[in-house]
Design an enzyme around this catalytic site. Sequence first.
Site, mmCIF file in Angstrom:
data_model
loop_
_atom_site.group_PDB
_atom_site.id
_atom_site.type_symbol
_atom_site.label_atom_id
_atom_site.label_comp_id
_atom_site.label_asym_id
_atom_site.label_seq_id
_atom_site.Cartn_x
_atom_site.Cartn_y
_atom_site.Cartn_z
ATOM 1 N N SER A 219 38.949 -17.682 -14.986
ATOM 2 C CA SER A 219 37.368 -17.032 -15.426
ATOM 3 C C SER A 219 36.758 -16.299 -14.816
ATOM 4 O O SER A 219 37.398 -16.270 -13.466
ATOM 5 C CB SER A 219 37.027 -18.113 -15.045
ATOM 6 O OG SER A 219 35.567 -18.423 -15.512
ATOM 7 N N SER A 266 39.679 -19.076 -10.678
ATOM 8 C CA SER A 266 38.561 -18.009 -10.490
ATOM 9 C C SER A 266 39.425 -16.491 -10.306
ATOM 10 O O SER A 266 40.212 -16.201 -10.006
ATOM 11 C CB SER A 266 37.492 -17.612 -9.262
ATOM 12 O OG SER A 266 37.906 -17.603 -8.213
ATOM 13 N N ASP A 267 38.672 -15.883 -11.130
ATOM 14 C CA ASP A 267 39.058 -14.412 -10.812
ATOM 15 C C ASP A 267 38.730 -14.634 -9.505
ATOM 16 O O ASP A 267 38.206 -15.000 -8.416
ATOM 17 C CB ASP A 267 38.386 -12.874 -11.574
ATOM 18 C CG ASP A 267 39.856 -11.780 -11.192
ATOM 19 O OD1 ASP A 267 40.227 -11.591 -10.481
ATOM 20 O OD2 ASP A 267 39.492 -10.826 -12.235
ATOM 21 N N ALA A 268 38.638 -13.044 -8.351
ATOM 22 C CA ALA A 268 39.215 -13.359 -6.771
ATOM 23 C C ALA A 268 37.890 -13.026 -6.479
ATOM 24 O O ALA A 268 37.292 -12.207 -6.859
ATOM 25 C CB ALA A 268 39.360 -10.851 -6.826
#
Length: 539
Positions: A219, A266-268
């Site tokens: 996401s 999550s993305d970073a």
Amino acid sequence: MAWVHATRDGLTPRDKLAQLFVLLARGEPSEVLEQLRAFKPGGITRVYSGDLASEVELAQGLNGIGPVPMLVSADLEGSRMSLPFGTPVPNPLGLAAVDDVEATTAISTIMAQEAHAVGLNWSFTPVIDINAAFRSAIVGTRSYGSDVDRIERHALAQIAAFQANGVAATVKHWPGEGYDDRDQHLVTTVNPLTMKAWESNFGRLYRAAIKAGVMSVMSAHIAFPAFVRAIDPDAGAEAYRPASLSKILNEDLLRRELGFNGLIISDATPMAGMGDWGPRDVVLPEVIIAGCDVILFSDDPNADLMRLVKAVADGRLSQERVDEAVTRVLGLKAALGLHRNSAPPSLAAAQQVVGSEANRMTASAVHARVPTLVKDVAGLLPLSPARHKRVLVFSGGAIIPFVPQPLPLSVPERLDREGFSVTLFEPGMSVSPKDFDLVLYLFAEETVLTRSRIFLDWVKLTGSVFDGMARYWHDLPTLMISFGYPYYLYDAPRVPTYVNAYGSSEALQAAVVEALMGRTEFAGTSPVDPFCGSEQGKY
């Protein structure tokens, strides 16, 4: 499932929260292992060195560090985003140019088997973004192009190959990137599509991946106003909340509407696309509250852990939601067989697989099919030392993520060995057409993180405003080759001969030279529109 539930219920509250973190692991094994022993995260993303023995040593050291076996991840995107000690393989755009599902399966199998041999069990690929906005540097060479049919068949082939070989696949970047030419590392980007348009491309791609059993979804820091406003027409600023912090996009759309029951990562989280939305004290817990099961990366893991502790204590983050996320983390581990206490990787076994002669031969055959001749209106090719002896080369080198300085390309040296006399342009050099028989422009910019756009910077290339305005193709045969970003015709539409190779690995540079010399065909077909929607570059 019995192991998942028993393990979850046996974890301390602190260790449950630690399971929700995947930390970036750089540096020497001893330093990394010391940091991990102190925190005991659910997993790591390893930035691999070129030392196979050292990486196997690290993988062996991970065994038993925490209360639960660890997920070990990487972005297996091919080309320069590959295991540095592994077999060189094309990136997704290169595979899309080959457009052979069997080739994509073969390359993905090599990637997964070599990764698994060094203890890697999770990849944040395939990228199922759509290469629609040609200025989008963040999609660039990471996607399978702009055609949804082509993206779907190659992404599904990679998912199947990865997960058949012990590596969980991840589709990204939810809810879909490629229509915004900005970079989530720098800003929350926006998916501007209507729901009808989204369903016909991104919705179709994510539904297909879920049906195929993809284990995880990333996401991203991408807003999707159309879906949010369909639920709340008066959403206002909330319509632009990134998916990584959006319960509506993660739970309502991805889980309820699309039926995804796997792990959402999550993305970073240090990226500005998330940091834009609010202070970390607020937004970090919202990653889990909003439906992500894993927090990717942390500049200060202990501080972030305390942010979750405080969110549980004040009721923002329920224990039920924590347990749900931990269940999915453990579920992924069990699906990969990590609960079976299998033996850690061994150097001897890894050496039999990683970079093997068979793998290199397979990859070399695929590389040979990647180079794409976009146009040759002057009939320049093939090249010949008899006709094009004296070559003037303009190049800024290979621009690579995480590498501060460009790396030199080997094409000039390869041409020199073919019998050409190669001169590398230097700023300030006086250029007279009578001194050369061919001008060669070489670019090598694959997707570059934290760079919103890629373009042909004539002034930077030549070193001055006046040299940047010089065009030699009226006086000399001229060839432009891109070993990365495929859209330089937007900035040089009149260049008479143009080749796309999509990646800058040594294997691809060798394949391009073979095609330039006429010993192999230019077999690739463009997976994107290299003319950027304009006829100007065709002539």
